[in-house]
Design an enzyme around this catalytic site. Structure first.
Site, PDB file in Angstrom:
ATOM      1  N   TYR A  74       0.856  -1.189   0.000  1.00  0.00           N
ATOM      2  CA  TYR A  74       0.000   0.000   0.000  1.00  0.00           C
ATOM      3  C   TYR A  74       0.893   1.240   0.000  1.00  0.00           C
ATOM      4  O   TYR A  74       1.929   1.274   0.659  1.00  0.00           O
ATOM      5  CB  TYR A  74      -0.887   0.016   1.241  1.00  0.00           C
ATOM      6  CG  TYR A  74      -1.928  -1.078   1.280  1.00  0.00           C
ATOM      7  CD1 TYR A  74      -2.847  -1.241   0.247  1.00  0.00           C
ATOM      8  CD2 TYR A  74      -2.030  -1.920   2.383  1.00  0.00           C
ATOM      9  CE1 TYR A  74      -3.824  -2.222   0.300  1.00  0.00           C
ATOM     10  CE2 TYR A  74      -3.007  -2.904   2.447  1.00  0.00           C
ATOM     11  CZ  TYR A  74      -3.898  -3.064   1.399  1.00  0.00           C
ATOM     12  OH  TYR A  74      -4.865  -4.036   1.465  1.00  0.00           O
ATOM     13  N   HIS A 195      -8.647  -9.959  -9.310  1.00  0.00           N
ATOM     14  CA  HIS A 195      -8.127  -9.267  -8.129  1.00  0.00           C
ATOM     15  C   HIS A 195      -9.285  -8.706  -7.295  1.00  0.00           C
ATOM     16  O   HIS A 195     -10.345  -8.379  -7.843  1.00  0.00           O
ATOM     17  CB  HIS A 195      -7.211  -8.127  -8.598  1.00  0.00           C
ATOM     18  CG  HIS A 195      -6.373  -7.533  -7.530  1.00  0.00           C
ATOM     19  ND1 HIS A 195      -6.811  -6.493  -6.749  1.00  0.00           N
ATOM     20  CD2 HIS A 195      -5.113  -7.823  -7.116  1.00  0.00           C
ATOM     21  CE1 HIS A 195      -5.857  -6.162  -5.898  1.00  0.00           C
ATOM     22  NE2 HIS A 195      -4.817  -6.957  -6.091  1.00  0.00           N
TER      23      HIS A 195
END
Length: 228
Positions: A74, A195
């Site tokens: 992230y 995903h």
């Protein structure tokens, strides 16, 4: 805040359990890895240097039960903690993680045991939460994708395939599915789907039942199920 690299970068291999350290020692001696560390010095990136290889610190290679492949960490402040899709407790869940939690509840009939966004509980049970690229610049996804992290992470996947027994590999999205070539499908279970990103979750991630299928497979092999 972002973190400037420090000598913790050079000490990364020393943070690993002895088996991983031995198995990966040839990689750490390769010029690509030495250059990677040199290039990171002076950079600002996520996660903190001491967390880059954190996913390997919970168990030895042969003890892996499940591998969940992410792309890169992230890129928002305070989010990355060295485990794919995981965030520190108290940090708002990114959309992909929200979708993962939804699929767990839908497929198993139970809410995730991970009440916050941290997936450390999974890692403690033998889930390897591996990103294929291990660092990233703030607010710049894929910014370190050219730094040859894939040479190290490909080797990690190969080692789990070679040394592990009846491991479940969850490959979500095209990038992860490209790693299928590294896995011995005659010895392990490979699960593939889109995903969990909001851009693709409704195209097949939702309803993939991977968490339920994984536990059924582990149980059939006499291995403990994961408390998702």
């Amino acid at each position: 805040m972002t973190y400037e690299c420090s000598c913790a970068l050079c000490a990364m291999p020393e943070t690993l359990p002895s088996g991983w350290r031995r198995d990966l020692e040839p990689e750490f001696k390769e010029e690509y890895f030495r250059k990677l560390i040199r290039d990171l010095h002076g950079e600002k990136f996520f996660p903190r240097p001491e967390q880059i290889l954190r996913c390997l610190t919970f168990f030895e290679c042969e003890d892996a039960k499940v591998v969940i492949l992410g792309q890169d960490p992230y890129h928002g402040p305070g989010q990355a903690e060295g485990l794919s899709f995981s965030i520190p407790a108290g940090v708002a869940r990114p959309p992909s993680l929200v979708n993962i939690m939804k699929e767990i509840a839908d497929s198993t009939g139970k809410a995730s045991r991970c009440k916050g966004g941290s997936l450390v509980r999974w890692a403690e049970q033998g889930v390897l939460l591996l990103n294929t690229v291990l660092t990233v610049k703030e607010k710049l996804p894929r910014s370190h994708s050219n730094m040859k992290w894939h040479l190290l992470t490909d080797r990690i996947i190969e080692l789990v395939s070679e040394k592990g027994e009846s491991v479940v590999f969850m490959l979500w999205g095209r990038d992860a599915q490209e790693k299928e070539r590294l896995i011995d499908r005659s010895r392990h279970l490979v699960l593939k789907s889109p995903h969990p990103s909001p851009l693709s979750a409704r195209k097949g991630f939702f309803g993939n039942n991977h968490f339920k299928i994984a536990n059924e497979y582990l149980a059939s092999k006499g291995k403990g199920e994961i408390e998702w």
